[in-house]
Design an enzyme around this catalytic site. Sequence first.
Site, PDB file in Angstrom:
ATOM      1  CB  THR A  25      13.371  58.726  32.189  1.00 15.25           C
ATOM      2  OG1 THR A  25      13.098  58.465  30.821  1.00 15.25           O
ATOM      3  CG2 THR A  25      12.062  58.579  33.195  1.00 15.25           C
ATOM      4  CG  HIS A 178      13.280  55.660  22.811  1.00 15.23           C
ATOM      5  ND1 HIS A 178      14.201  54.574  22.742  1.00 15.23           N
ATOM      6  CD2 HIS A 178      13.153  55.850  24.256  1.00 15.23           C
ATOM      7  CE1 HIS A 178      14.631  54.154  23.993  1.00 15.23           C
ATOM      8  NE2 HIS A 178      13.993  55.168  24.980  1.00 15.23           N
ATOM      9  CG  ASN A 181      17.690  52.111  25.946  1.00 17.78           C
ATOM     10  OD1 ASN A 181      18.566  51.442  25.819  1.00 17.78           O
ATOM     11  ND2 ASN A 181      17.779  53.463  26.527  1.00 17.78           N
ATOM     12  CE1 TYR A 183      12.829  52.406  27.122  1.00 17.97           C
ATOM     13  CE2 TYR A 183      11.005  51.347  28.101  1.00 17.97           C
ATOM     14  CZ  TYR A 183      12.077  52.079  28.098  1.00 17.97           C
ATOM     15  OH  TYR A 183      12.474  52.438  29.479  1.00 17.97           O
ATOM     16  CG  ASN A 238      13.115  48.443  29.737  1.00 20.33           C
ATOM     17  OD1 ASN A 238      12.723  48.597  31.101  1.00 20.33           O
ATOM     18  ND2 ASN A 238      13.450  49.462  29.364  1.00 20.33           N
TER      19      ASN A 238
HETATM   20  C1  LIG Z   1      13.326  56.225  28.639  1.00 22.89           C
HETATM   21  C2  LIG Z   1      14.211  55.538  29.100  1.00 22.89           C
HETATM   22  C3  LIG Z   1      15.238  54.722  28.283  1.00 22.89           C
HETATM   23  O1  LIG Z   1      15.420  54.905  27.177  1.00 22.89           O
HETATM   24  O2  LIG Z   1      16.044  53.871  29.193  1.00 22.89           O
HETATM   25  C4  LIG Z   1      14.286  55.322  30.693  1.00 22.89           C
HETATM   26  C5  LIG Z   1      13.200  55.200  31.429  1.00 22.89           C
HETATM   27  C6  LIG Z   1      13.124  55.160  32.764  1.00 22.89           C
HETATM   28  C7  LIG Z   1      14.359  55.299  33.428  1.00 22.89           C
HETATM   29  C8  LIG Z   1      15.320  55.457  32.865  1.00 22.89           C
HETATM   30  C9  LIG Z   1      15.527  55.382  31.330  1.00 22.89           C
END
Ligand SMILES: C=C(C(=O)O)c1ccccc1
Length: 375
Positions: A25, A178, A181, A183, A238
């Site tokens: 990102t 994806h 992480n 999400y 996250n």
């Molecule tokens: C899409 C990201 C991920 O998969 O960690 C991400 C998002 C914001 C900053 C870094 C990485």
Amino acid sequence: MTSLFEPTTAGDIALANRIVMAPLTRNRSPGAVPNTLNVTYYEQRATAGLIITEATAITHQGQGYADVPGLYTPEALDGWKKVTSAVHAAGGKIVVQMWHVGRISHTSLQPGEGQPVSASAITANAKTYIRHPDGTGEFVPTSEPRALEASELPGIVEDYRKAARAAIDAGFDGIEIHAANGYLIDQFLRSGTNERTDAYGGSIENRARFLFEVTDAIVAEIGAGRTGIRLSPVTPANDAFDPEPQPLFDHVVKGLAKHALAFIHVIEGATGGDRDFKQGDTAFDFAELRATYEAAGGKAAWMANNGYDRKLAIESVESGRVDLVAFGKPFISNPDLVERLKQDAPLNALDPDTLYGGGAKGYTDYPALTQQAAE
Ligand SMILES: C=C(C(=O)O)c1ccccc1
């Protein structure tokens, strides 16, 4: 003996080498539309065996950060067509990482400034990057999400299918789901973010259901050979958490094995951090995960990521432990990383202050060896 630098295939995709540019990102696509600077950035890195784009939102609801690209407007798809054309003209291969952030978002980024959505109404202990009306950017706490109704899930699965079709029509060689992480898909997988009592919560089978529905829909639309997936069994990114990741991800890879996918992309340890990071009482066994996948009939290329240097990458491929190695930050500061690894040449230092947001500085101005030699 297999070499990191020799050609291979990942499903239907032929790769010039086994070095992958990991999704990164960079927050340089205002309006969620890829621009000419993005074209230059990806074109510069086309010697990678495979480029995986930065995470790209499948819908407005799936958008969680300011200035990240989307895959859901005509303008964005036109922008991506310029990226894929330039990478192909330079001899590269590129897939897009398809992203729904779930709860890692902010009301200011959501349709109608509504709540972000997730498996359950559990606010993440996390931050996201927003842009204020005056144009200034700021990292702020993520907003409290609402739990998705089960009746909404088929619509999100359809969003993934449509985005996958749009990606192929925009010239991508394939897509990466994806599922890592912390999400949306990971929010369903992990017990720390999924307190549902319906068919999508509770047991491992139920928590993995949404992932399989998304995967099945994408494979039906574009084919398994152009479909990869990213998993992060133990990352705390996250605010993701599950105390028993081994049985959970063993179940996930067994379910994925039914498709002849292009690749399985696994983040080993904490994303961007400790490769030995543990969730729960026992260390995660990544070799066992691959063995479980292949015992279930899985044949996709096995891609590993997180903290690899030249030595570890060469050893890991030569030993057969992995098929592909994805490099993240090294590709930011070294557009010609493949050549540098081949020559065992010094790498450019990374500027940590220009990772996110901004323009060409720290994005397209890192020199290649050939430019440095000419100086
Ligand atoms: C899409 C990201 C991920 O998969 O960690 C991400 C998002 C914001 C900053 C870094 C990485």
